[in-house]
Design a protein around this motif. Sequence first.
Motif, PDB file in Angstrom:
ATOM      1  N   GLU A 103     -32.376  -6.299 -31.182  1.00 44.26           N
ATOM      2  CA  GLU A 103     -32.464  -6.167 -29.732  1.00 44.26           C
ATOM      3  C   GLU A 103     -31.211  -5.479 -29.229  1.00 44.26           C
ATOM      4  O   GLU A 103     -30.176  -5.513 -29.874  1.00 44.26           O
ATOM      5  CB  GLU A 103     -32.598  -7.549 -29.092  1.00 44.26           C
ATOM      6  CG  GLU A 103     -33.837  -8.298 -29.557  1.00 44.26           C
ATOM      7  CD  GLU A 103     -33.893  -9.731 -29.058  1.00 44.26           C
ATOM      8  OE1 GLU A 103     -32.940 -10.172 -28.378  1.00 44.26           O
ATOM      9  OE2 GLU A 103     -34.878 -10.408 -29.360  1.00 44.26           O
ATOM     10  N   LEU A 104     -31.307  -4.868 -28.070  1.00 42.92           N
ATOM     11  CA  LEU A 104     -30.154  -4.205 -27.466  1.00 42.92           C
ATOM     12  C   LEU A 104     -29.370  -5.196 -26.612  1.00 42.92           C
ATOM     13  O   LEU A 104     -29.957  -5.991 -25.883  1.00 42.92           O
ATOM     14  CB  LEU A 104     -30.604  -3.033 -26.597  1.00 42.92           C
ATOM     15  CG  LEU A 104     -31.359  -1.912 -27.301  1.00 42.92           C
ATOM     16  CD1 LEU A 104     -31.765  -0.847 -26.292  1.00 42.92           C
ATOM     17  CD2 LEU A 104     -30.536  -1.316 -28.419  1.00 42.92           C
ATOM     18  N   ASP A 105     -28.032  -5.105 -26.712  1.00 41.63           N
ATOM     19  CA  ASP A 105     -27.207  -5.941 -25.842  1.00 41.63           C
ATOM     20  C   ASP A 105     -27.026  -5.235 -24.499  1.00 41.63           C
ATOM     21  O   ASP A 105     -27.632  -4.190 -24.243  1.00 41.63           O
ATOM     22  CB  ASP A 105     -25.876  -6.305 -26.517  1.00 41.63           C
ATOM     23  CG  ASP A 105     -24.919  -5.132 -26.682  1.00 41.63           C
ATOM     24  OD1 ASP A 105     -25.169  -4.039 -26.150  1.00 41.63           O
ATOM     25  OD2 ASP A 105     -23.889  -5.327 -27.360  1.00 41.63           O
ATOM     26  N   ALA A 106     -26.202  -5.775 -23.644  1.00 38.34           N
ATOM     27  CA  ALA A 106     -26.017  -5.234 -22.292  1.00 38.34           C
ATOM     28  C   ALA A 106     -25.450  -3.818 -22.287  1.00 38.34           C
ATOM     29  O   ALA A 106     -25.671  -3.061 -21.352  1.00 38.34           O
ATOM     30  CB  ALA A 106     -25.108  -6.161 -21.492  1.00 38.34           C
ATOM     31  N   THR A 107     -24.747  -3.433 -23.355  1.00 30.53           N
ATOM     32  CA  THR A 107     -24.161  -2.090 -23.433  1.00 30.53           C
ATOM     33  C   THR A 107     -25.060  -1.095 -24.162  1.00 30.53           C
ATOM     34  O   THR A 107     -24.694   0.055 -24.324  1.00 30.53           O
ATOM     35  CB  THR A 107     -22.798  -2.131 -24.146  1.00 30.53           C
ATOM     36  OG1 THR A 107     -22.996  -2.491 -25.516  1.00 30.53           O
ATOM     37  CG2 THR A 107     -21.846  -3.101 -23.479  1.00 30.53           C
ATOM     38  N   GLY A 108     -26.226  -1.552 -24.628  1.00 29.93           N
ATOM     39  CA  GLY A 108     -27.141  -0.677 -25.348  1.00 29.93           C
ATOM     40  C   GLY A 108     -26.919  -0.660 -26.847  1.00 29.93           C
ATOM     41  O   GLY A 108     -27.567   0.103 -27.565  1.00 29.93           O
ATOM     42  N   LEU A 109     -26.021  -1.508 -27.329  1.00 27.15           N
ATOM     43  CA  LEU A 109     -25.754  -1.586 -28.762  1.00 27.15           C
ATOM     44  C   LEU A 109     -26.767  -2.522 -29.426  1.00 27.15           C
ATOM     45  O   LEU A 109     -26.989  -3.637 -28.947  1.00 27.15           O
ATOM     46  CB  LEU A 109     -24.338  -2.115 -29.012  1.00 27.15           C
ATOM     47  CG  LEU A 109     -23.887  -2.168 -30.465  1.00 27.15           C
ATOM     48  CD1 LEU A 109     -23.682  -0.760 -31.010  1.00 27.15           C
ATOM     49  CD2 LEU A 109     -22.609  -2.970 -30.587  1.00 27.15           C
TER      50      LEU A 109
END
Length: 66
Positions: A29-35
């Motif tokens: 899944e992507l975190d808040a920064t898109g990582l």
Amino acid sequence: MHFKNYLICPERCLRCGRCLTACPAGAIELDATGLPQIQTAKCLRCGACKRICKQKAIVSRVKLNC
């Protein structure tokens, strides 16, 4: 007994999303920064994400379970 955990190296990741689509369990899944982040509880430890990553941003770490 041992098992592999997969981790994403943020300094190598280009955020291309190939690992997201390669994961058969939907464990990335992507975190808040898109990582991308690998959710260990969902991970099948199949290595599909590691194999598809052209940047070699996904590494495996063997853990011992005593």
